[in-house]
Design a protein around this motif. Structure first.
Motif, PDB file in Angstrom:
ATOM      1  N   SER A  35      -7.844  38.912 -26.506  1.00  0.00           N
ATOM      2  CA  SER A  35      -6.641  39.320 -25.781  1.00  0.00           C
ATOM      3  C   SER A  35      -6.924  39.264 -24.283  1.00  0.00           C
ATOM      4  O   SER A  35      -8.065  39.346 -23.874  1.00  0.00           O
ATOM      5  CB  SER A  35      -6.253  40.739 -26.195  1.00  0.00           C
ATOM      6  N   PRO A  36      -5.865  39.140 -23.470  1.00  0.00           N
ATOM      7  CA  PRO A  36      -6.102  39.077 -22.028  1.00  0.00           C
ATOM      8  C   PRO A  36      -6.859  40.319 -21.544  1.00  0.00           C
ATOM      9  O   PRO A  36      -6.614  41.413 -22.037  1.00  0.00           O
ATOM     10  CB  PRO A  36      -4.688  39.063 -21.438  1.00  0.00           C
ATOM     11  N   THR A  37      -7.767  40.107 -20.602  1.00  0.00           N
ATOM     12  CA  THR A  37      -8.495  41.236 -20.028  1.00  0.00           C
ATOM     13  C   THR A  37      -7.525  42.106 -19.243  1.00  0.00           C
ATOM     14  O   THR A  37      -6.630  41.599 -18.584  1.00  0.00           O
ATOM     15  CB  THR A  37      -9.588  40.712 -19.085  1.00  0.00           C
ATOM     16  N   ILE A  38      -7.695  43.417 -19.346  1.00  0.00           N
ATOM     17  CA  ILE A  38      -6.862  44.323 -18.559  1.00  0.00           C
ATOM     18  C   ILE A  38      -7.783  44.973 -17.538  1.00  0.00           C
ATOM     19  O   ILE A  38      -8.731  45.651 -17.911  1.00  0.00           O
ATOM     20  CB  ILE A  38      -6.220  45.386 -19.454  1.00  0.00           C
ATOM     21  N   GLY A  39      -7.526  44.744 -16.280  1.00  0.00           N
ATOM     22  CA  GLY A  39      -8.427  45.255 -15.249  1.00  0.00           C
ATOM     23  C   GLY A  39      -9.652  44.363 -15.162  1.00  0.00           C
ATOM     24  O   GLY A  39      -9.571  43.240 -14.708  1.00  0.00           O
ATOM     25  N   ALA A  40     -10.773  44.850 -15.635  1.00  0.00           N
ATOM     26  CA  ALA A  40     -11.983  44.044 -15.633  1.00  0.00           C
ATOM     27  C   ALA A  40     -12.939  44.562 -16.693  1.00  0.00           C
ATOM     28  O   ALA A  40     -12.878  45.728 -17.069  1.00  0.00           O
ATOM     29  CB  ALA A  40     -12.654  44.099 -14.267  1.00  0.00           C
ATOM     30  N   SER A  41     -13.800  43.671 -17.178  1.00  0.00           N
ATOM     31  CA  SER A  41     -14.818  44.081 -18.138  1.00  0.00           C
ATOM     32  C   SER A  41     -16.190  43.910 -17.516  1.00  0.00           C
ATOM     33  O   SER A  41     -16.389  43.030 -16.689  1.00  0.00           O
ATOM     34  CB  SER A  41     -14.748  43.238 -19.406  1.00  0.00           C
ATOM     35  N   GLN A  64      -4.464  37.861 -14.516  1.00  0.00           N
ATOM     36  CA  GLN A  64      -3.035  38.063 -14.261  1.00  0.00           C
ATOM     37  C   GLN A  64      -2.789  38.494 -12.823  1.00  0.00           C
ATOM     38  O   GLN A  64      -3.581  39.206 -12.233  1.00  0.00           O
ATOM     39  CB  GLN A  64      -2.465  39.137 -15.199  1.00  0.00           C
ATOM     40  N   ARG A  66      -0.907  40.665 -11.529  1.00  0.00           N
ATOM     41  CA  ARG A  66      -0.767  42.074 -11.160  1.00  0.00           C
ATOM     42  C   ARG A  66      -2.109  42.744 -10.895  1.00  0.00           C
ATOM     43  O   ARG A  66      -2.153  43.824 -10.332  1.00  0.00           O
ATOM     44  CB  ARG A  66       0.026  42.827 -12.213  1.00  0.00           C
ATOM     45  N   PHE A  67      -3.194  42.108 -11.310  1.00  0.00           N
ATOM     46  CA  PHE A  67      -4.499  42.703 -11.064  1.00  0.00           C
ATOM     47  C   PHE A  67      -5.137  42.187  -9.785  1.00  0.00           C
ATOM     48  O   PHE A  67      -6.258  42.525  -9.449  1.00  0.00           O
ATOM     49  CB  PHE A  67      -5.431  42.459 -12.238  1.00  0.00           C
ATOM     50  N   MET A  70      -6.730  44.392  -7.323  1.00  0.00           N
ATOM     51  CA  MET A  70      -7.975  45.070  -7.695  1.00  0.00           C
ATOM     52  C   MET A  70      -9.197  44.207  -7.374  1.00  0.00           C
ATOM     53  O   MET A  70     -10.319  44.715  -7.340  1.00  0.00           O
ATOM     54  CB  MET A  70      -7.997  45.345  -9.193  1.00  0.00           C
TER      55      MET A  70
END
Lengths: 223, 540
Positions: A35-41, A64, A66-67, A70
């Protein structure tokens, strides 16, 4: 034997395969259902190159839009950047250039830049030629790699070359945020102390490298 | 207000029952709760409806996140706070810059990707919305901007549905010109429900049995999901700057969260009840997990919530004193965790806006699964975006301690153990039930057994509960007790000041035995309450 500890940031447009690349390298696997990363890993990995151990703290960022705000917190104090695009989508190549410009504008310390064209398994749908990408990478003083996370091609090279680049950077000791340790006493840095602000609070990083599920250690010989 | 008949029934029950079920008997009740509790569905609905606008009005002066940050700043060194401010400024500039850049660029890549993913996308444009498969969907959900720009469609690609979006926008603005607001349209067996939330419009077109207020609740959840991704302040700012903005650009990758949320709501009674289910654990195990988290994270100043969950069930929740979490926010967290495979691969540092907590800003979440051999997900939510490594270290310590105290094993055991079934309660005529304790906003329900084990039947059952819930909570005539003899089952709903109970029985059960069964059930829940519910509200 010396230990170098470096912060690596992975940047690029959404869906180009940043996470797939890192997971392929660190976790030795590929999933079509990621799944797409949300924020960062955050991942850590270690490589041994000749007589130097290189510890990489890898920030795999979300592509994306929107990030985007960040991103500075991940590339701040980074020692290396992997900037990834999808060879079958020309606009991701343009997006990659935007990232390079942003890095050049905001990161003052020297860093190892690697441009990665991913998805070579989809050669028939290629929109970005190897020559164009090579030329661009050379123009910014970076290396160019092509890779396929699906077929596990070229990814080892990306990380190995990044590690070698970091060793050179350490030898020139141009970079104050790069941390170099003497192996006999890994808790005390033998050379320059990095900037302690921001996400990359380096004094925590030693404990970080023992994150079990995100750890690889492999011996490496460099030619 | 209950009808006469219902009152009598209740009296009967009290007389006939020889047992000790007193009127204020509330299994699972607790004086303290970590969740924001709302007394009734009406209140919840109202609250879901209004709080954003209120919050937005107050936004400039009060925001929960800035409140916490201010408190922290008192104790932190000045250097830190100034660097934090720098970040903020960068962020704002950045967002605006991007917003303006983006609106110029086209969306071609996205469209192509979407078209390839959906088979119906290949149809010629004008035929697309006449596609029978598309038309026969039971519930469509659309999001559009006040200017009529498509943002989201549950099925199919928005670009191919521009005409339909145009019609929806026209309906909304036509009614608006008369200083009125369109709520719903009813035709045949379809309901068209509208929800206007600041700069965006949400529409549900449903052929299900759900009531208008239930559909509004779902749309509100969808809106909350959008806010959770963008924050309400960003959402409003964007549209203030550009009325014509194409929001899909910023929501890219978040559509799956909305898709998943809509499916989640179609099988989970938690949303209907406004409550959260806990993973059954022996109280000593749960306490020791909680204490481990409290002890390890107690000194981390800016940590607001620590949430441990598995399989959409709460294991424990530790909170900062004074702050509570709303079940609706917790549902969004469950949805986020369930729909993000990527959390399993590594540690993540994720911005999350909890709309009921503070819709104007992000919390930062350290999100990770406990370990490869224990699939419980731990979220550490903070207001400070620079503490990833502190939290990462804390997480590791928590896992080590839990492993040593055999808590990981206990969690696994509970996750893998088949859930209680209604038959284990020892009331043979009872097939299934939902029990919600109002004072803690927690609920419990047994596993679905035949005949409700198929997707179709389980959805039908949820439909029955929705209908029952609707009757009990009808704004014009709320009921306390309702006994419904239906074709395939008998339903009983009972709402008291302490709990809500919805029970499914065999069709031929008499009222008398149903009441007896309910009393027996309540005693069973009371006996099990410290396993099924979290009865305290721990803080750091």
């Amino acid at each position: 034997m010396r230990t170098i500890e470096a912060k690596v940031v992975v940047l690029g447009a959404q869906g180009v395969g940043k996470t797939s690349m890192v997971v392929r390298y660190v976790g030795k696997m590929f999933s079509h259902h990621i799944s797409p990363t949300i924020g960062a890993s955050f991942f850590t990995c270690r490589l041994n190159v000749e007589d130097t151990r290189v510890k990489l703290q890898v920030w795999d960022t979300a592509g994306q839009e929107r990030f985007r705000s960040m991103a500075p917190m991940y590339y701040r104090n980074a020692n290396a950047a992997l900037i990834v695009f999808d060879i079958t989508q020309y606009e991701t190549f343009d997006a990659m250039k935007t990232w390079v410009k942003e890095l050049q504008r905001n990161v003052l310390e020297p860093m190892v830049l690697s441009v990665v064209g991913n998805k070579t398994d989809l050669e028939s749908r290629r929109q970005v030629t190897r020559e164009e990408a090579l030329q661009y990478a050379a123009s910014i003083g970076g290396n160019y790699f092509e890779s396929s996370a699906v077929n596990d091609e070229g990814i080892e090279d990306v990380f190995l070359n990044t590690a070698i680049g970091l060793i050179r950077l350490a030898q020139d000791s141009l970079c104050s945020s790069l941390r170099i340790y003497d192996l006999s006493d890994p808790m005390s840095p033998v050379s320059s102390v990095g900037n302690e602000s921001g996400v990359g609070q380096n004094h925590h990083s030693l404990q970080m490298t023992s994150v079990e599920h995100a750890e690889v250690e492999r011996p490496r010989l460099c030619c | 207000m209950a009808s006469k008949g219902v009152c009598e029934e209740k009296k009967d029950a009290d007389n006939n029952e020889e047992s000790d079920v007193v009127p204020d008997f509330e299994p699972g009740a607790s004086l303290e709760s970590m969740l924001v509790t709302t007394d009734s569905f009406e209140e919840l609905e109202q609250e879901m409806d209004s709080s954003f606008d209120e919050r937005q009005m107050k936004e400039s002066t009060t925001s929960t996140i800035s409140e916490i940050q201010e408190e922290l700043n008192d104790t932190t060194v000045p250097e830190d706070s100034s660097s934090e401010q720098d970040d903020k400024i960068i962020e704002n500039d950045e967002v605006e810059e991007i917003a303006s850049q983006l609106s110029e660029t086209s969306l071609t890549s996205n469209e192509d990707a979407n078209a390839a993913a959906t088979p119906v996308g290949s149809l010629p444009e004008e035929d697309y919305w006449q596609n029978p498969e598309w038309k026969e969907r039971k519930k469509h959900v659309f999001i559009l901007s006040a200017a009529g720009k498509p943002i989201y469609s549950r099925y199919g690609t928005e670009d191919k549905l521009v005409t339909i979006f145009g019609v929806m926008q026209a309906l909304v603005s036509f009614v608006q010109t008369n200083q009125d607001t369109i709520r719903s349209i009813h035709t045949g067996n379809s309901k068209f429900v509208f929800l206007i939330k600041g700069p965006i419009i949400l529409v549900s077109v449903s052929r299900t049995t759900e009531s208008v207020s239930q559909l509004v609740l779902q749309l509100t959840y969808v809106y909350n999901q959008v806010v959770s991704v963008l924050t309400s302040s960003q959402l409003n700012r964007i549209y203030e700057q550009r009325r014509n903005y194409d929001l899909r650009r910023l929501l890219a990758g978040a559509e799956r969260l909305i898709d998943h949320l809509l499916n989640f709501m179609e099988r989970e009674p938690a949303f209907l009840l406004g409550a959260v289910k806990c993973l059954p654990l022996t109280p000593s195990v749960r306490d020791s997990i909680t204490q481990t988290i409290v002890q390890t994270c107690g000194k981390i100043k800016n940590l607001v919530f620590a949430i441990l969950l598995a399989k959409s069930q709460l294991i424990t929740l530790v909170r900062m004193k004074k702050y509570f979490i709303h079940p609706a926010d917790l549902h969004l967290i469950f949805n986020l965790v369930n729909s993000s495979e990527s959390f399993k691969a590594s540690e993540s540092w994720t911005p999350i806006c909890l709309p009921k907590f503070d819709s104007s800003g992000f919390l930062y979440g350290h999100v990770s699964y406990l370990s490869d051999d224990c699939q419980a997900c731990l979220l550490l939510l903070t207001v400070d975006r620079d503490v990833f490594f502190t939290l990462s270290e804390a997480k590791q310590k928590i896992v080590e301690k839990l492993r040593r105290s055999n808590c990981l094993e206990a969690i696994n055991e509970s996750v893998n153990r088949p859930s209680y079934t209604a038959s284990q309660v020892g009331v043979p005529e009872m097939r299934h039930f939902l029990y919600k304790c109002k004072s803690t906003a927690q609920f419990w329900s047994p596993a679905l057994e035949p005949p409700y084990h198929t997707t179709e039947e389980s959805q039908r059952l949820l439909g029955l509960y929705q209908a029952l819930h609707h009757h009990l909570h009808a704004a014009s005539r709320p009921l306390k007790l309702l006994h419904q003899q239906l074709d395939k089952e008998t339903m009983l709903g009972w709402v008291t000041s302490g709990f809500e109970l919805y029970v499914t029985f065999e069709p031929l059960i008499t009222k008398h035995s149903a009441i007896n069964a309910v009393n027996k059930l309540l005693r069973w829940i009371k006996k099990e309450e410290d396993r099924l519910f979290i009865l305290n509200a721990p803080t750091f």
